[in-house]
Write a protein that holds these residues in place. Structure first.
Motif, PDB file in Angstrom:
ATOM      1  N   UNK A 229      72.251  84.170  27.539  1.00 16.48           N
ATOM      2  CA  UNK A 229      71.445  85.318  27.117  1.00 16.48           C
ATOM      3  C   UNK A 229      71.091  85.213  25.640  1.00 16.48           C
ATOM      4  N   UNK A 230      72.082  84.861  24.825  1.00 17.97           N
ATOM      5  CA  UNK A 230      71.825  84.737  23.380  1.00 17.97           C
ATOM      6  C   UNK A 230      70.866  83.598  23.085  1.00 17.97           C
ATOM      7  N   UNK A 231      70.974  82.497  23.818  1.00 14.23           N
ATOM      8  CA  UNK A 231      70.023  81.396  23.640  1.00 14.23           C
ATOM      9  C   UNK A 231      68.608  81.856  23.945  1.00 14.23           C
TER      10      UNK A 231
ATOM     11  N   UNK B 104      67.360  84.045  21.111  1.00 14.02           N
ATOM     12  CA  UNK B 104      67.048  83.224  19.942  1.00 14.02           C
ATOM     13  C   UNK B 104      65.730  82.476  20.140  1.00 14.02           C
ATOM     14  N   UNK B 105      65.523  81.950  21.317  1.00 14.76           N
ATOM     15  CA  UNK B 105      64.275  81.229  21.603  1.00 14.76           C
ATOM     16  C   UNK B 105      63.080  82.175  21.501  1.00 14.76           C
ATOM     17  N   UNK B 106      63.225  83.410  21.997  1.00 15.46           N
ATOM     18  CA  UNK B 106      62.135  84.383  21.914  1.00 15.46           C
ATOM     19  C   UNK B 106      61.832  84.737  20.459  1.00 15.46           C
ATOM     20  N   UNK B 107      62.878  84.909  19.659  1.00 16.06           N
ATOM     21  CA  UNK B 107      62.674  85.218  18.241  1.00 16.06           C
ATOM     22  C   UNK B 107      61.982  84.057  17.527  1.00 16.06           C
TER      23      UNK B 107
ATOM     24  N   UNK C 174      86.771  85.542  31.092  1.00 17.67           N
ATOM     25  CA  UNK C 174      86.417  84.571  32.112  1.00 17.67           C
ATOM     26  C   UNK C 174      85.331  83.636  31.569  1.00 17.67           C
ATOM     27  N   UNK C 175      85.469  82.370  31.831  1.00 23.59           N
ATOM     28  CA  UNK C 175      84.574  81.342  31.270  1.00 23.59           C
ATOM     29  C   UNK C 175      83.131  81.564  31.716  1.00 23.59           C
ATOM     30  N   UNK C 176      82.937  82.025  32.938  1.00 17.96           N
ATOM     31  CA  UNK C 176      81.575  82.241  33.430  1.00 17.96           C
ATOM     32  C   UNK C 176      80.896  83.366  32.638  1.00 17.96           C
ATOM     33  N   UNK C 177      81.646  84.408  32.298  1.00 18.69           N
ATOM     34  CA  UNK C 177      81.068  85.501  31.504  1.00 18.69           C
ATOM     35  C   UNK C 177      80.639  84.988  30.129  1.00 18.69           C
TER      36      UNK C 177
END
Length: 180
Positions: free
Chosen positions: A63-65, A68-71, A53-56
Motif C-alpha cells: 500500500x505504501x509503495x 509513493x508511486x502516485x505521489x 503477521x508477515x502478510x499484514x
C-alpha cells in the motif's frame, strides 16, 4: 532458546534436588532461578503474540509503495506541466500555471535571473525599511487622532505595503506611498 533455558533450569533443579539436604542459600537461589526462568518464558510468550503477521506487513508495504508511486507521478506531472509553459516575451505578461492564465509577472531577460533576484531583494529590503519607518511615524504622531483614525491609517499603510511587495515580486512598477 526457550527450550535450552528450560533444560538448563531442569538440570540445575535436578542437580540440587539430588544433593539431599539443601542449605537455605541453595533453596533460595534455586527459587530465584526458577522465578527468573518463569518471567523470561512469559516475556517470550508475550513477544511472540506481539509480532505482527508477515502478510499484514507485506500488505502495508505494498500500500505504501502504491502511495509513493502516485505521489511521484503527481510530482513528475507537475514538473512536466511547469516545463511545458512557454516563456513569455520580455515585457509581456507571463502565464503562471494554476493562475487561470491571468498572471501578471514579467519574465526576466535570459541570463539576467541573478541580477533580477538581487534587485528584488534590495527593493524588498528598502520597502521593508520604509514601511517600518512610516509605521513608527504613525505610532508616534497620533496623540490627537481617534482610535478609528489610527486603525484606518495603519490599514492603509499595510495595504500599500502589500501592494508594493506584490509589485516588486511580480516585476511591476511601484505606486507612491500614502500620505501620513
Amino acid at each position: 532458546m526457550v527450550k535450552r533455558m528450560t533444560a538448563v533450569g531442569i538440570l540445575v533443579a535436578g542437580a540440587l534436588a539430588g544433593c539431599g539436604d539443601q542449605p537455605d542459600a541453595v533453596k533460595t537461589r534455586l527459587e530465584a532461578i526458577e522465578a527468573r526462568i518463569g518471567r523470561i518464558e512469559t516475556r517470550i510468550a508475550n513477544a511472540e503474540k506481539d509480532i505482527p503477521d508477515a502478510q499484514a506487513l507485506r500488505d502495508e508495504l505494498k500500500t505504501m509503495d502504491g502511495r509513493l508511486a502516485a505521489a511521484e507521478a503527481r510530482v513528475t506531472e507537475a514538473l512536466t506541466a511547469a516545463r511545458a509553459v512557454p516563456p513569455a516575451a520580455p515585457g509581456a505578461p507571463a502565464a503562471r500555471p494554476g493562475a487561470g492564465g491571468t498572471g501578471a509577472a514579467v519574465a526576466p531577460a535570459p541570463g539576467a535571473a541573478g541580477q533580477v533576484d538581487t534587485a528584488r531583494r534590495d527593493a524588498l529590503g528598502t520597502l521593508n525599511a520604509e514601511y517600518r519607518q512610516r509605521l513608527e511615524a504613525l505610532r508616534g504622531g497620533q496623540e490627537d487622532a481617534t482610535t478609528a483614525q489610527r486603525r484606518d491609517q495603519r490599514r492603509e499603510l499595510s495595504r500599500w505595503f502589500r501592494e508594493q511587495r506584490r509589485a516588486i515580486l511580480l516585476g511591476q512598477t511601484a505606486t507612491p506611498p500614502p500620505a501620513p
